[in-house]
Design a protein around this motif. Structure first.
Motif, PDB file in Angstrom:
ATOM      1  N   ALA A  73       0.766  -1.305  -0.044  1.00 53.72           N
ATOM      2  CA  ALA A  73      -0.053   0.112   0.073  1.00 53.72           C
ATOM      3  C   ALA A  73       0.871   1.239   0.027  1.00 53.72           C
ATOM      4  O   ALA A  73       0.532   2.151  -0.584  1.00 53.72           O
ATOM      5  N   ALA A  74       2.051   1.147   0.790  1.00 55.07           N
ATOM      6  CA  ALA A  74       2.856   2.429   0.774  1.00 55.07           C
ATOM      7  C   ALA A  74       3.527   2.551  -0.756  1.00 55.07           C
ATOM      8  O   ALA A  74       3.653   3.743  -1.111  1.00 55.07           O
ATOM      9  N   GLU A  75       3.935   1.578  -1.204  1.00 59.17           N
ATOM     10  CA  GLU A  75       4.540   1.470  -2.463  1.00 59.17           C
ATOM     11  C   GLU A  75       3.662   2.113  -3.515  1.00 59.17           C
ATOM     12  O   GLU A  75       3.917   2.920  -4.291  1.00 59.17           O
ATOM     13  N   GLU A  80       1.352   6.402  -6.751  1.00 61.83           N
ATOM     14  CA  GLU A  80       0.340   7.252  -7.041  1.00 61.83           C
ATOM     15  C   GLU A  80       0.948   8.794  -6.786  1.00 61.83           C
ATOM     16  O   GLU A  80       0.805   9.563  -7.714  1.00 61.83           O
ATOM     17  N   THR A  81       1.920   8.865  -5.850  1.00 61.79           N
ATOM     18  CA  THR A  81       2.391  10.342  -5.807  1.00 61.79           C
ATOM     19  C   THR A  81       3.294  10.711  -6.938  1.00 61.79           C
ATOM     20  O   THR A  81       3.178  11.813  -7.566  1.00 61.79           O
ATOM     21  N   SER A  82       4.275   9.822  -7.260  1.00 62.92           N
ATOM     22  CA  SER A  82       4.901   9.764  -8.388  1.00 62.92           C
ATOM     23  C   SER A  82       4.303  10.120  -9.517  1.00 62.92           C
ATOM     24  O   SER A  82       4.571  11.160 -10.522  1.00 62.92           O
ATOM     25  N   HIS A  84       1.391  11.309 -10.055  1.00 62.74           N
ATOM     26  CA  HIS A  84       0.849  12.753  -9.895  1.00 62.74           C
ATOM     27  C   HIS A  84       1.838  13.903 -10.297  1.00 62.74           C
ATOM     28  O   HIS A  84       1.478  14.529 -11.095  1.00 62.74           O
ATOM     29  N   ILE A  85       2.941  13.581  -9.775  1.00 64.35           N
ATOM     30  CA  ILE A  85       4.014  14.495  -9.822  1.00 64.35           C
ATOM     31  C   ILE A  85       4.411  14.447 -11.612  1.00 64.35           C
ATOM     32  O   ILE A  85       4.541  15.375 -12.081  1.00 64.35           O
ATOM     33  N   LEU A  86       4.442  13.223 -11.985  1.00 67.75           N
ATOM     34  CA  LEU A  86       4.813  13.156 -13.456  1.00 67.75           C
ATOM     35  C   LEU A  86       3.745  13.799 -14.354  1.00 67.75           C
ATOM     36  O   LEU A  86       4.182  14.358 -15.254  1.00 67.75           O
ATOM     37  N   MET A  87       2.368  13.543 -13.905  1.00 66.19           N
ATOM     38  CA  MET A  87       1.216  13.986 -14.688  1.00 66.19           C
ATOM     39  C   MET A  87       1.225  15.573 -14.652  1.00 66.19           C
ATOM     40  O   MET A  87       1.001  16.177 -15.608  1.00 66.19           O
ATOM     41  N   GLU A  88       1.498  16.164 -13.323  1.00 65.05           N
ATOM     42  CA  GLU A  88       1.717  17.603 -13.335  1.00 65.05           C
ATOM     43  C   GLU A  88       2.971  18.235 -14.199  1.00 65.05           C
ATOM     44  O   GLU A  88       2.627  19.074 -14.825  1.00 65.05           O
ATOM     45  N   SER A  89       4.073  17.389 -14.103  1.00 65.32           N
ATOM     46  CA  SER A  89       5.044  17.915 -14.950  1.00 65.32           C
ATOM     47  C   SER A  89       4.804  17.872 -16.426  1.00 65.32           C
ATOM     48  O   SER A  89       5.224  18.724 -17.317  1.00 65.32           O
TER      49      SER A  89
END
Length: 267
Positions: A73-75, A80-82, A84-89
């Motif tokens: 779940a942590a992974e 998901e965070t990565s 999201h960051i990639l999508m924002e970038s």
């Protein structure tokens, strides 16, 4: 522990029965029943302990699975965070690219407009060049020797035509007739020989416009004179050369006495 206690109790009871003597006396009814109950209890306890052991093993397995699930779940959250960051970038990159495309589109439109403007100017210049008539001539005096005037001024006909683009110059009469209204350039040269005076003029219609003269001297056996300038002519205007009264001009195959002109631009 409970199973161990029951086992010891059963051993004790079995020893007690063996000391009472006689096979019939050893197997008293109550005691046998107790032993049987104890054995049944022992079996159930053994089964229960086995089940508890299995439960502990299952609990350990469940704990391991829970820890694994938490790690996963942590992974997943990290992914998901990565993501999201990639999508924002990627979104910012797309926005930058879109702005660049807009700038490029504006530049391309401006370039296309400039090209159209340049093409329009070139077309206008081409039309002006094509509309401009090509008019130019160069003629020289024909003959071999002096041409002299009488007591009055006479017209000169330069009959040796070297160039006559537009056919505006008449070699028989020596007259240039302007085919279009515009500004023209004319020039002339005259040559004298053997101590004779040279004096010529250029006329526009009946008006004297330019003249050139050279008088002989004792130290100079050859005399020459020239002049030139621009004239604004109406269509049909006439330009020609004259030889002054009592003046001479020399003609030969070297074409040293000439008359020339060409159109500069229309007006």
């Amino acid at each position: 522990m409970r199973v161990l206690v029951l086992t010891l109790l059963m051993l004790f009871l079995s020893g007690t029965l063996s000391e009472d003597g006689g096979e019939d006396n050893r197997c008293q009814t109550d005691m046998c029943n107790i032993l049987k109950s104890l054995k049944a209890i022992e079996a159930r306890l053994n089964a229960t302990e086995n089940q508890m052991e299995e439960m502990r093993n299952i609990q350990d397995t469940v704990a391991v699975l829970q820890r694994t699930a938490e790690v996963q779940a942590a992974e997943i959250r990290a992914m998901e965070t990565s993501s999201h960051i990639l999508m924002e970038s990627m979104k910012r990159v797309n926005e930058v690219q879109e702005k660049k495309l807009q700038v490029f589109s504006l530049w391309a439109n401006a370039t296309e407009f400039n090209v159209e403007q340049q093409q329009h100017l070139l077309d206008e210049l081409k039309n002006k060049i094509e509309d401009k008539p090509k008019i130019a001539f160069l003629a020289a005096l024909a003959g071999n020797g002096h041409i002299k005037s009488s007591d009055r001024e006479t017209n000169l006909a330069f009959r040796n035509v070297l160039m006559n683009i537009g056919n505006a110059y008449n070699s028989a009469s020596g007259v240039f007739c302007a085919p279009v209204r515009g500004v023209y350039y004319f020039s002339f040269s005259s040559f004298g020989f053997n101590g004779r005076n040279v004096c010529v003029s250029l006329f526009k219609n009946s008006a004297r416009m330019l003249s050139a003269c050279d008088h002989h001297s004792a130290a100079d056996s050859s005399d020459s004179a020239s002049n030139g300038g621009t004239l604004h002519l109406e269509q049909g205007a006439q330009v020609y050369m004259t030889l002054h009264a009592r003046s001479h001009i020399f003609a030969d195959d070297q074409n040293r006495s000439t008359f020339r002109g060409f159109l500069l631009f229309r007006t």
